[in-house]
Write a protein that holds these residues in place. Structure first.
Motif, PDB file in Angstrom:
ATOM      1  N   GLN A  62       0.831  -1.195   0.000  1.00 30.70           N
ATOM      2  CA  GLN A  62       0.000   0.000   0.000  1.00 30.70           C
ATOM      3  C   GLN A  62       0.871   1.253   0.000  1.00 30.70           C
ATOM      4  N   PRO A  63       0.340   2.376  -0.514  1.00 28.25           N
ATOM      5  CA  PRO A  63       1.130   3.605  -0.521  1.00 28.25           C
ATOM      6  C   PRO A  63       1.517   4.053   0.891  1.00 28.25           C
ATOM      7  N   ASN A  64       0.696   3.750   1.897  1.00 26.13           N
ATOM      8  CA  ASN A  64       0.996   4.138   3.272  1.00 26.13           C
ATOM      9  C   ASN A  64       1.755   3.045   4.016  1.00 26.13           C
ATOM     10  N   ALA A  65       2.305   2.080   3.268  1.00 27.70           N
ATOM     11  CA  ALA A  65       3.029   0.972   3.892  1.00 27.70           C
ATOM     12  C   ALA A  65       4.283   1.491   4.588  1.00 27.70           C
ATOM     13  N   ARG A  66       4.547   0.893   5.723  1.00 30.87           N
ATOM     14  CA  ARG A  66       5.722   1.248   6.516  1.00 30.87           C
ATOM     15  C   ARG A  66       6.542  -0.011   6.759  1.00 30.87           C
ATOM     16  N   GLY A  67       7.761   0.201   7.205  1.00 30.85           N
ATOM     17  CA  GLY A  67       8.612  -0.920   7.562  1.00 30.85           C
ATOM     18  C   GLY A  67       8.153  -1.531   8.871  1.00 30.85           C
ATOM     19  N   LEU A  68       7.968  -2.841   8.860  1.00 33.68           N
ATOM     20  CA  LEU A  68       7.560  -3.584  10.050  1.00 33.68           C
ATOM     21  C   LEU A  68       8.582  -4.676  10.312  1.00 33.68           C
TER      22      LEU A  68
ATOM     23  N   GLY B 164       3.880  -2.960   5.354  1.00 34.13           N
ATOM     24  CA  GLY B 164       2.431  -2.934   5.381  1.00 34.13           C
ATOM     25  C   GLY B 164       1.897  -1.735   6.130  1.00 34.13           C
ATOM     26  N   GLY B 165       0.601  -1.560   6.034  1.00 37.96           N
ATOM     27  CA  GLY B 165      -0.088  -0.484   6.727  1.00 37.96           C
ATOM     28  C   GLY B 165      -0.813  -1.017   7.955  1.00 37.96           C
ATOM     29  N   ASP B 166      -1.857  -0.304   8.353  1.00 40.33           N
ATOM     30  CA  ASP B 166      -2.603  -0.678   9.555  1.00 40.33           C
ATOM     31  C   ASP B 166      -3.204  -2.079   9.468  1.00 40.33           C
TER      32      ASP B 166
END
Length: 174
Positions: free
Chosen positions: A4-10, A45-47
């Motif tokens: 997703q565009p709002n994906a972050r590093g997890l 990933g995002g939320d």
């Protein structure tokens, strides 16, 4: 899940030797950019991905959100660079907060000083000093309603590379 565009590093934290098993679990959950590393598995990933990982992982101990990474050649730089993180996206002013730091093969070796600088940087951004767990208070020291468990901020400094993360799991997943 599609990146997703709002994906972050997890990062799914792993007991020793379980990295490949956790990578397989994440892939089965539909996560993207799954990469086993020593001590856990990186993914994006995002939320929705955070919720799915916390609900679906059976072998990871916790899922953390990477919020910042930068080089820190000395302690004076740490507070300034940590204050550049958009803490208001992740934390609530006055929220109880625990900061834990580990330092390995770095010029910054005093984990207590690192924890203090990051805690102060968070306070600079939020406009109020974070409270200690069990002692919620506003900027004037008055008790406020406890919003739940303390947020956990994890700081890892290895070879002068600082990675700051926020725990998304709360109690250990097992």
């Amino acid at each position: 899940m599609v990146d997703q565009p709002n994906a972050r590093g997890l990062f799914a934290v792993s007991p020793p030797g379980f990295e490949d098993l956790i990578a397989a679990e994440l892939t089965a959950l539909g996560m993207v950019s799954v990469q086993p590393l020593v001590g856990g598995v990186a993914f994006r990933g995002g939320d929705e991905a955070i919720a799915a990982a916390n609900l679906g992982l059976r072998t990871a101990t916790r899922v953390i959100l990477r919020v910042g990474e930068f080089v820190v050649p000395h302690i004076a730089v740490l507070r300034k660079r940590a204050a550049r993180i958009p803490w208001t996206e992740f934390l609530i002013p006055g929220q109880a907060l625990t900061v834990r730091a580990t330092c390995r093969r770095s010029r910054l070796y005093h984990s207590g000083a690192v924890e203090e600088r990051v805690r102060d940087a968070i306070g600079d951004v939020l406009g109020t000093k974070p409270t200690s767990p069990g002692l919620p208070a506003d900027s004037e020291g008055k008790e406020i309603e406890d919003t739940g468990q303390a947020a956990l901020v994890l700081v890892r400094i290895e070879r002068d590379l600082c990675t700051i993360s926020i725990d998304t799991s709360g109690p250990l997943l097992h």
